[in-house]
Design an enzyme around this catalytic site. Structure first.
Site, PDB file in Angstrom:
ATOM      1  N   GLU A 267       0.762  -1.303  -0.015  1.00 17.75           N
ATOM      2  CA  GLU A 267       0.031   0.019   0.108  1.00 17.75           C
ATOM      3  C   GLU A 267       0.706   1.071  -0.098  1.00 17.75           C
ATOM      4  O   GLU A 267       0.559   2.205   0.817  1.00 17.75           O
ATOM      5  CB  GLU A 267      -0.858   0.030   1.110  1.00 17.75           C
ATOM      6  CG  GLU A 267      -1.975  -1.024   1.185  1.00 17.75           C
ATOM      7  CD  GLU A 267      -2.704  -1.305   2.682  1.00 17.75           C
ATOM      8  OE1 GLU A 267      -2.428  -0.488   3.450  1.00 17.75           O
ATOM      9  OE2 GLU A 267      -3.525  -2.294   2.470  1.00 17.75           O
ATOM     10  N   GLU A 376      -5.934 -11.067  -0.892  1.00 10.20           N
ATOM     11  CA  GLU A 376      -6.836 -11.078   0.804  1.00 10.20           C
ATOM     12  C   GLU A 376      -8.467 -10.866   0.363  1.00 10.20           C
ATOM     13  O   GLU A 376      -8.866 -10.018   0.801  1.00 10.20           O
ATOM     14  CB  GLU A 376      -6.234  -9.670   1.149  1.00 10.20           C
ATOM     15  CG  GLU A 376      -5.130  -9.469   1.392  1.00 10.20           C
ATOM     16  CD  GLU A 376      -4.552  -8.056   2.031  1.00 10.20           C
ATOM     17  OE1 GLU A 376      -5.242  -7.544   3.002  1.00 10.20           O
ATOM     18  OE2 GLU A 376      -3.633  -7.811   2.086  1.00 10.20           O
TER      19      GLU A 376
END
Length: 458
Positions: A267, A376
């Site tokens: 991220e 995820e």
């Protein structure tokens, strides 16, 4: 296969007549039109109004990724038929029917018997199937082991391989003269996952080396205290290199072949919280100390110390909406051979466009030469009713079908990892986003992932 048959038959009975019959058209009751998309949903600790992937406490076993007011990022062996006969006969006895009692296995769709092999077996020719687990599960494995072993062949630690679990503050402070450039690490927290994986011949996705969240502030300060002054760029680059060398070196030396994929950077790109080029600045001490190129150096060091069988990944949320941003920033690392793949977190909702928008993003990454993994996966709903769960089942089916079709068309799709085992252990527990409910009963989402005919195609 008896367990697989029971899982599918239990889920079909829970679905009721509507789920086993023909697909309904139009919107399902209880399905919200305002579910978040994969635009937010970064992993972080605690409650984040901007939607961070916050991890929950180990006492409950959740990776509770926090409240996201702006939306989420959004094997058994073949059964002989005896067990499925008993299940159907029991159900019919309750309903006072004798018709299915005489031919119970004949009333099970042929595909259901064929699919009663578990997810890992079903997709063994396509990609590995992973599950994210907290230490809570490993300490209560009697409740979960059968489902895990029947369906998954890869493990991701929800929290226990993140920097705040591996860095040793006390040891670093105690010997500052020798640790100033080389912080101490330990692997106690992730040992349950390592031991389980080794015992059952499973692989591990390492998550994650460099991330703005769940990396303690003291790691960036002069004296390894939370209130110390931030160190210089050169000092932090040295600490980054030594940390990456220690972590990857530990697995390379002690568990060769265990780690097959590493989320080197997590991220790093976020236009809403980033600089003019979209590199995340907010709450990012890597940016504050090293600068905007921190992510590039992480890949330089990871390639230097990783074993050849460790694939190096960049992992992010909202990939559907920032494909070009990600590709642009990773271009130099890709050209220099420092990165192998992109992890698409895939925190989705039932309103997200999987068949086209998500598919096109995954395809674009593949066409640019990247291996792609869904790292995820969870798909949230807002109501825990049959209509919402049927729609959720269709979304899971679409997701697995899209990824399988891309792989069979030549795209290097190599893994799908589901982010949690059941709804009670999920960071999105209020969105019922996983394939099993709190009692480990399979939901239509599981049947959808298994490509069962009882779940309609969207």
């Amino acid at each position: 296969m008896r367990k697989g048959i029971l899982i599918i038959m239990t889920a079909m009975l829970l679905l009721g007549a509507d789920a086993c019959g023909k697909a309904e058209e139009g919107n399902e009751p209880g399905v919200s039109d305002s579910m978040g998309t994969e635009n937010i949903g970064t992993e972080n600790t605690g409650t984040q109004s901007t939607g961070t992937e916050s991890k929950g406490t180990q006492s409950t076993g959740t990776e509770s990724k926090g409240t996201q007011s702006t939306g989420t990022e959004s094997t058994g062996t073949q059964s002989t038929g005896t067990e499925s006969t008993e299940v159907l006969q029991t159900q019919e006895g309750q309903e006072g029917s004798s018709e299915m009692e005489e031919n119970s296995t004949e009333n099970v769709p042929e595909e259901n018997n064929a699919l009663a092999v578990g997810l890992a077996e079903l997709y063994k020719e396509n990609f590995s199937i992973g599950i994210a687990l907290p230490n809570y599960v490993f300490s209560h494995m009697e409740e979960y082991e059968k489902v895990i072993l029947d369906n998954f062949n890869s493990i991701t630690c929800e929290n226990e391989m993140k920097p705040d679990s591996l860095l040793d503050k006390q040891a670093s402070q105690a010997d500052l003269e020798n640790t100033y450039l080389h912080a101490a690490v330990h692997f106690d927290n992730c040992m349950p996952a390592i031991e389980f994986a080794v015992k059952h011949n499973m692989k591990i996705r390492f998550h994650t080396l460099v991330w703005y969240s769940q990396t303690p502030k003291w790691f960036f300060t002069e004296d390894y205290t939370d209130n110390g002054a931030l160190v210089s760029r050169e000092t932090m680059l040295a600490r980054m290199e030594n940390y990456i060398a220690d972590v990857l070196g530990y697995f390379k030396e002690n568990y060769p072949g265990l780690i097959y994929a590493v989320d080197v950077v997590n991220e790093a790109f976020d236009k809403g919280n980033g600089d003019e080029n979209g590199v995340r600045m907010k709450d990012n001490r890597w940016y504050d100390t090293v600068g905007a190129d921190f992510y590039y150096h992480a890949f330089v060091f990871a390639r230097k110390y990783a074993s050849q069988d460790m694939k190096l990944f960049y992992n992010d949320y909202g990939c559907m909406d920032k494909t070009e941003l990600i590709l642009g920033h990773l271009k130099q690392a890709k050209e220099e051979g420092l990165i192998d793949g992109i992890g698409m977190q895939s925190h989705l909702s039932i309103n997200d466009d999987i068949r086209f928008k998500f598919m096109l993003a995954a395809k674009e990454f593949c066409e640019q030469g990247y291996e792609v993994q869904a790292t995820e996966l969870d798909i949230g709903v807002k109501e825990s009713d049959k209509g919402a769960f049927r729609t959720q089942g269709s979304k899971y089916k679409s997701f697995f079908r899209v990824m399988r079709d891309l792989q069979e068309d030549g795209c290097p799709i190599t893994n799908i990892t589901v982010w949690g085992l059941n709804d009670a252990l999920s960071w999105r527990k209020n969105e019922f986003a996983l394939m099993f409910d709190e009692n480990m009963e399979p939901k239509p989402a599981y049947l959808g992932a298994m490509m069962d005919d009882s779940v309609w195609d969207e």
